[in-house]
Design a protein around this motif. Structure first.
Motif, PDB file in Angstrom:
ATOM      1  N   PRO A 175     -27.246  66.114  20.774  1.00  0.00           N
ATOM      2  CA  PRO A 175     -26.155  65.382  20.119  1.00  0.00           C
ATOM      3  C   PRO A 175     -25.147  66.316  19.455  1.00  0.00           C
ATOM      4  N   HIS A 176     -24.094  65.700  18.911  1.00  0.00           N
ATOM      5  CA  HIS A 176     -23.187  66.434  18.025  1.00  0.00           C
ATOM      6  C   HIS A 176     -23.921  66.703  16.707  1.00  0.00           C
ATOM      7  N   VAL A 177     -23.590  67.807  16.083  1.00  0.00           N
ATOM      8  CA  VAL A 177     -24.133  68.115  14.759  1.00  0.00           C
ATOM      9  C   VAL A 177     -23.763  66.982  13.778  1.00  0.00           C
ATOM     10  N   GLY A 178     -22.602  66.360  14.002  1.00  0.00           N
ATOM     11  CA  GLY A 178     -22.128  65.310  13.105  1.00  0.00           C
ATOM     12  C   GLY A 178     -22.675  63.918  13.390  1.00  0.00           C
ATOM     13  N   ASP A 179     -23.546  63.788  14.395  1.00  0.00           N
ATOM     14  CA  ASP A 179     -24.110  62.466  14.707  1.00  0.00           C
ATOM     15  C   ASP A 179     -25.084  62.018  13.614  1.00  0.00           C
ATOM     16  N   ILE A 180     -25.050  60.740  13.303  1.00  0.00           N
ATOM     17  CA  ILE A 180     -25.908  60.142  12.265  1.00  0.00           C
ATOM     18  C   ILE A 180     -26.417  58.810  12.815  1.00  0.00           C
ATOM     19  N   GLU A 181     -27.568  58.366  12.332  1.00  0.00           N
ATOM     20  CA  GLU A 181     -28.080  57.048  12.736  1.00  0.00           C
ATOM     21  C   GLU A 181     -27.184  55.934  12.194  1.00  0.00           C
ATOM     22  N   ASN A 182     -27.090  54.839  12.939  1.00  0.00           N
ATOM     23  CA  ASN A 182     -26.259  53.703  12.525  1.00  0.00           C
ATOM     24  C   ASN A 182     -26.639  53.158  11.146  1.00  0.00           C
ATOM     25  N   VAL A 183     -25.643  52.605  10.475  1.00  0.00           N
ATOM     26  CA  VAL A 183     -25.906  51.860   9.243  1.00  0.00           C
ATOM     27  C   VAL A 183     -25.585  50.390   9.520  1.00  0.00           C
ATOM     28  N   THR A 184     -26.195  49.481   8.749  1.00  0.00           N
ATOM     29  CA  THR A 184     -26.024  48.058   9.039  1.00  0.00           C
ATOM     30  C   THR A 184     -25.432  47.319   7.847  1.00  0.00           C
ATOM     31  N   ALA A 185     -24.409  46.524   8.139  1.00  0.00           N
ATOM     32  CA  ALA A 185     -23.817  45.677   7.099  1.00  0.00           C
ATOM     33  C   ALA A 185     -24.500  44.310   7.134  1.00  0.00           C
ATOM     34  N   ASN A 186     -24.773  43.738   5.971  1.00  0.00           N
ATOM     35  CA  ASN A 186     -25.415  42.421   5.922  1.00  0.00           C
ATOM     36  C   ASN A 186     -24.399  41.313   6.205  1.00  0.00           C
ATOM     37  N   LYS A 187     -24.839  40.061   6.089  1.00  0.00           N
ATOM     38  CA  LYS A 187     -23.972  38.903   6.416  1.00  0.00           C
ATOM     39  C   LYS A 187     -22.697  38.885   5.596  1.00  0.00           C
TER      40      LYS A 187
END
Ligand SMILES: [Cu+2]
Length: 192
Positions: free
Chosen positions: A121-133
């Motif tokens: 991956p890119h060094v800058g790749d991060i796991e997704n974050v999730t917004a609630n309803k």
């Protein structure tokens, strides 16, 4: 393929667990919210103000150097419910409305995008974050690929700094250059 799916499952599990464990901590950050325009030191962490496409403050990210990497606590509101791609981009400039000013992903090792991409991956790749309803993100993710230590090639302060960008859509972790994650909706400057 089976291996890729297990990796994705582990990533999602870790993300979910982190999100659960840090709810209370972020409430605290919200109370302390201030109107600074750039990153600032607070109790050993770097606080990065996140702005939306209108240029208004939409939240904060708190970056903390740990032995495992940089912990990224995200506390923001006003975006679409569901998962969102989030990455470190190469320039410390957040100009609304499109945040193109932040440039491409932070990519000092010249790889392609994505944890599931054989050339990534890119060094800058991060796991997704999730917004609630309600369109609120209270989450925490860890990047073992970057550092807050100055002078290292993978330092977030390299070349005058970087930016933390949240995208409109989910990052598929494999499509170059940005995981099909769509427009840039939140941006925060990381610099000294
Ligand atoms: Cu991005």
């Amino acid at each position: 393929m089976k291996k890729s799916l297990s990796i994705l499952f582990i990533i999602l599990l870790v993300a979910a667990l982190s999100a659960c464990g840090n709810k209370n901590k972020h409430k605290d950050h919200q109370i302390k919210e201030t109107q600074e325009t750039s990153s600032k030191l607070r109790a050993g962490s770097i606080v990065v103000n996140l702005i939306n496409t209108k240029g208004d403050k939409a939240g904060e990210a708190t970056l903390t150097q740990t032995a495992e990497g940089v912990k990224i606590g995200v506390n923001a509101a006003g975006i679409k419910p569901g998962p969102h791609g989030i990455h470190f981009h190469e320039k410390a400039i957040c100009t609304p409305p499109d945040f193109k000013s932040a440039g491409s992903h932070f990519n000092v090792t010249n790889k392609q995008h994505g944890f599931l991409n054989p050339k990534g991956p890119h060094v800058g790749d991060i796991e997704n974050v999730t917004a609630n309803k309600s369109g609120v993100i209270h989450g925490e993710v860890l990047s073992a690929m970057v550092t807050l230590e100055e002078g290292k090639p993978n330092s977030l302060y390299t070349n005058g700094g970087t930016a933390l960008v949240v995208h409109d859509q989910e990052d598929d972790y494999k499509t170059d250059p940005s995981g099909n994650s769509g427009d840039r909706v939140l941006c925060g400057v990381i610099k000294k």
